[in-house]
Design an enzyme around this catalytic site. Structure first.
Site, PDB file in Angstrom:
ATOM      1  N   GLY A 235     -34.513 -17.502  71.599  1.00  0.00           N
ATOM      2  CA  GLY A 235     -34.740 -16.664  70.427  1.00  0.00           C
ATOM      3  C   GLY A 235     -35.939 -15.749  70.523  1.00  0.00           C
ATOM      4  O   GLY A 235     -36.210 -15.014  69.579  1.00  0.00           O
ATOM      5  N   PRO A 277     -35.159 -19.129  76.922  1.00  0.00           N
ATOM      6  CA  PRO A 277     -34.883 -17.739  76.537  1.00  0.00           C
ATOM      7  C   PRO A 277     -33.661 -17.166  77.260  1.00  0.00           C
ATOM      8  O   PRO A 277     -33.384 -17.523  78.408  1.00  0.00           O
ATOM      9  CB  PRO A 277     -36.148 -17.009  77.009  1.00  0.00           C
ATOM     10  CG  PRO A 277     -36.610 -17.803  78.191  1.00  0.00           C
ATOM     11  CD  PRO A 277     -36.234 -19.237  77.906  1.00  0.00           C
ATOM     12  N   GLY A 278     -32.954 -16.309  76.573  1.00  0.00           N
ATOM     13  CA  GLY A 278     -31.913 -15.517  77.213  1.00  0.00           C
ATOM     14  C   GLY A 278     -32.397 -14.074  77.235  1.00  0.00           C
ATOM     15  O   GLY A 278     -32.852 -13.536  78.239  1.00  0.00           O
ATOM     16  N   TYR A 319     -23.655  -5.795  65.690  1.00  0.00           N
ATOM     17  CA  TYR A 319     -24.843  -6.117  64.889  1.00  0.00           C
ATOM     18  C   TYR A 319     -25.560  -4.889  64.341  1.00  0.00           C
ATOM     19  O   TYR A 319     -26.608  -5.032  63.700  1.00  0.00           O
ATOM     20  CB  TYR A 319     -25.877  -6.873  65.752  1.00  0.00           C
ATOM     21  CG  TYR A 319     -25.336  -7.979  66.608  1.00  0.00           C
ATOM     22  CD1 TYR A 319     -24.744  -9.102  66.032  1.00  0.00           C
ATOM     23  CD2 TYR A 319     -25.444  -7.920  67.991  1.00  0.00           C
ATOM     24  CE1 TYR A 319     -24.261 -10.130  66.827  1.00  0.00           C
ATOM     25  CE2 TYR A 319     -24.969  -8.950  68.794  1.00  0.00           C
ATOM     26  CZ  TYR A 319     -24.383 -10.052  68.204  1.00  0.00           C
ATOM     27  OH  TYR A 319     -23.910 -11.062  68.987  1.00  0.00           O
ATOM     28  N   CYS A 349     -10.136   4.450  71.123  1.00  0.00           N
ATOM     29  CA  CYS A 349      -9.353   4.880  69.977  1.00  0.00           C
ATOM     30  C   CYS A 349      -9.665   3.952  68.826  1.00  0.00           C
ATOM     31  O   CYS A 349      -8.889   3.052  68.480  1.00  0.00           O
ATOM     32  CB  CYS A 349      -7.870   4.843  70.304  1.00  0.00           C
ATOM     33  SG  CYS A 349      -7.467   6.111  71.489  1.00  0.00           S
TER      34      CYS A 349
HETATM   35  C1  LIG Z   1     -28.039 -18.059  73.083  1.00  0.00           C
HETATM   36  C2  LIG Z   1     -28.861 -19.241  73.264  1.00  0.00           C
HETATM   37  C3  LIG Z   1     -30.174 -19.143  73.729  1.00  0.00           C
HETATM   38  C4  LIG Z   1     -30.844 -17.835  74.017  1.00  0.00           C
HETATM   39  O1  LIG Z   1     -31.055 -17.063  72.910  1.00  0.00           O
HETATM   40  P1  LIG Z   1     -31.921 -15.730  73.083  1.00  0.00           P
HETATM   41  O2  LIG Z   1     -32.060 -15.193  71.727  1.00  0.00           O
HETATM   42  O3  LIG Z   1     -31.156 -14.823  73.990  1.00  0.00           O
HETATM   43  O4  LIG Z   1     -33.226 -16.129  73.681  1.00  0.00           O
HETATM   44  C5  LIG Z   1     -30.874 -20.310  73.935  1.00  0.00           C
HETATM   45  N1  LIG Z   1     -30.311 -21.511  73.697  1.00  0.00           N
HETATM   46  C6  LIG Z   1     -29.058 -21.643  73.256  1.00  0.00           C
HETATM   47  C7  LIG Z   1     -28.492 -22.985  73.037  1.00  0.00           C
HETATM   48  C8  LIG Z   1     -28.297 -20.528  73.016  1.00  0.00           C
HETATM   49  O5  LIG Z   1     -27.049 -20.665  72.562  1.00  0.00           O
END
Ligand SMILES: *Cc1c(COP(=O)(O)O)cnc(C)c1O
Length: 427
Positions: A235, A277-278, A319, A349
Site C-alpha cells: 500500500g 509493496p507492489g 479508477y 470501440c
Molecule cells: C496488492 C497487494 C499488495 C501490494 O499493494 P500495493 O499497493 O501495490 O503496494 C500487497 N499485499 C497484498 C496481499 C496485496 O494483495
C-alpha cells in the site's frame, strides 16, 4: 541558430529509438529505478514484492538479485516466481541475527482454487490464509504446515473504493473478531501459526497505513509465541501528480520496528518484520510509449487519439487514475510550443477509452505541448498495475515489454502476434 529541445528518454534510452526498435504501444522499465526503490526499503528485514503489480520475469529476476522476495496470489504467479529463480523453500543459512528464515515465495489469497492448492502442495509453498476454509483445505493436504494468517482489522483505506482492502466492505482476510476461533481451528488441524499479516489498501497515505501496526500488535498477542514473522502489507503510495511527494518511509519503518521490538520482548525471541509493496517498487520505473494516430476536434474539444487504450493501461478507466503525459516529437525531442488543453483517447470501440478522465468517468483535458500524427505520447509512472492489467479486448495484441538499463535496452516480452490472439480457439 534555433535551440534544440532535449532528447526525451526512458532510463537513458531515447523514446523514439525504443518505439522504432519495438513498435508501439510499448511498456519500458528503467532497471535502475527499480533497484533504487528496492534499496529505499533496506531497513526492513524482508521486502516481499507483491508481483501482481508487475510480474514480468525480468522484473522478478531483477528484484531477486536485490535480495527482495515475492508474494504470489495464484498458481500462475507461483509458476512465474519459480521460473524467475526463487526457491520454494527457505534457503539454508539465510537466517540473520537469530531471525527465522525467509520464505522466498508466499501464496496470499482468500481462497485456494484447485490449481493454486496443487501448486502450493507440490512445491511446499508457505501460505498466507485469508479465510478459515483455506486452513481446513491446507491441513488436509499439508498436515503440520506452518501458516500466516491475513487479518481484516475492521478498517481499511485505499486510493479508491476499489483498492480498499479492509473493513466490512472488503472480502479480504479473516475478520479480526474471528481470530480466537480460527486459532483454535488451526491447533486442532495441526497447523502452526507462524506469521501475521494485514494489508488494508493500495496507495494509501502513511497515516492510515500506520493504524495497522496497532491492530496487528493486539492480534499478535492473541496468537502468542508461535509467531515469528509479522507483515505490514503493502500500500505504500507513490507520487503520481506533480505536486505530490514521496512519503516518510523512515518514520513508517520506526513505527513498525517499535511494534516488532515490543513483540520480541513479550515472546522472548526474534520476530521478522516484512513489508509487501507492489506499486512502490515498480510504478515509477515504467512508461507506456504510444504513437499519436489521429488528431481531431469535437466542438470545442481537441482530441489526440493514440494506439494504446484501456486494453493497454486500464488504471484511468478503472479508477480515474492520473498518469503524467509527455509529448515527444517524432524526431525524439521534447515537443516545443505552448501547451493546449486536449483529451487523450485510445483506439477502442468504447466511449470510455479515455486516458484523461477522473473517477466516475468524467472526461477532462490535459495541457500538453502540440502533438501531431506520428509524434509519441509517453504515459509515465505506469510500471505498476499497467501491463499486468492489459487485455486482448477488441482483439488487440498485448504490447511488448522492454527493460532499459543505463541506456541499453532489451526485449523482455514480445508483442503478441495475430496467431497468439486465436491460440486454443476452434470453430
Ligand atoms: C496488492 C497487494 C499488495 C501490494 O499493494 P500495493 O499497493 O501495490 O503496494 C500487497 N499485499 C497484498 C496481499 C496485496 O494483495
Amino acid at each position: 541558430m534555433q535551440q534544440q529541445e532535449p532528447v526525451e528518454t526512458i532510463g537513458g534510452a531515447s523514446v523514439a529509438e525504443l518505439a522504432q526498435c519495438y513498435g508501439t504501444p510499448l511498456y519500458a522499465y528503467d532497471a535502475e529505478m527499480i533497484r533504487r526503490r528496492c534499496r529505499d526499503l533496506a531497513a526492513w528485514d524482508t521486502v516481499r514484492f507483491a508481483q501482481k503489480a508487475c510480474s514480468n520475469l525480468a522484473v522478478l529476476d531483477l528484484i531477486r538479485r536485490e535480495g527482495v522476495v515475492v508474494d504470489a496470489v495464484s498458481a500462475g504467479e507461483i509458476h512465474r516466481a519459480l521460473a524467475a529463480g526463487f526457491s520454494p523453500h527457505p534457503v539454508a543459512g539465510a537466517d540473520d541475527n537469530g531471525l527465522p528464515p525467509v520464505h522466498p515465495i508466499v501464496y496470499t489469497a482468500d481462497i485456494f482454487d484447485r490449481e493454486s492448492l496443487e501448486a502450493v502442495v507440490s512445491h511446499g509453498i508457505h501460505v498466507n490464509c485469508g479465510s478459515a476454509d483455506m486452513l481446513t483445505q491446507l491441513a488436509e493436504r499439508m498436515p503440520g504446515a506452518s501458516v500466516t494468517l491475513r487479518v481484516n482489522p475492521g478498517f481499511g483505506h485505499g486510493h479508491s473504493q476499489k483498492t480498499n482492502t479492509g473493513g466490512e466492505g472488503s472480502k479480504h482476510g479473516i475478520w479480526h473478531e474471528d481470530i480466537p476461533e480460527v486459532l483454535k481451528q488451526a491447533e486442532w488441524a495441526g497447523l502452526m501459526v507462524s506469521g501475521l499479516h494485514m494489508h488494508i489498501g493500495s496507495g494509501s497515505d502513511l497515516e492510515h497505513l500506520a493504524e495497522v501496526a496497532g491492530a496487528l500488535e493486539r492480534i499478535a498477542v492473541e496468537v502468542g509465541r508461535s509467531l515469528t514473522t509479522i507483515s505490514a502489507g503493502g500500500g505504500l503510495p507513490v507520487p503520481y501528480r506533480p505536486h505530490e511527494s514521496h512519503a516518510d518511509l523512515s518514520g513508517y519503518f520506526q513505527l513498525w520496528d517499535a511494534t516488532r521490538r515490543r513483540l520480541e520482548d513479550r515472546f522472548g525471541h526474534r520476530v521478522r518484520l516484512e513489508i509487501e509493496p507492489g506499486r512502490y517498487l515498480t510504478a515509477e520505473s515504467g512508461s507506456l510509449v504510444t504513437e499519436v494516430r489521429a488528431v481531431k476536434r469535437m466542438g470545442s474539444k481537441r482530441y489526440l487519439l493514440v494506439d494504446a487504450g484501456f486494453n493497454t493501461l486500464a488504471r484511468p478507466v478503472l479508477y480515474g487514475s492520473y498518469h503524467p503525459i509527455r509529448v515527444v516529437a517524432a524526431n525524439g525531442r521534447a515537443a516545443a510550443g505552448s501547451p493546449e488543453d486536449v483529451v487523450v483517447g485510445g483506439p477502442l470501440c468504447e466511449s470510455g477509452d479515455i486516458f484523461t478522465q477522473e473517477e466516475g468517468g468524467f472526461v477532462t483535458t490535459r495541457p500538453l505541448a502540440p502533438a501531431d500524427v506520428g509524434d509519441f505520447l509517453v504515459l509515465d509512472i505506469a510500471g505498476a498495475y499497467g501491463f499486468v492489467m492489459a487485455s486482448n479486448y477488441n482483439s488487440k495484441p498485448l504490447p511488448a515489454e522492454v527493460m532499459v538499463d543505463a541506456g541499453t535496452h532489451r526485449l523482455v516480452r514480445a508483442r503478441q502476434t495475430p496467431a497468439d490472439l486465436i491460440r486454443g480457439e476452434t470453430t
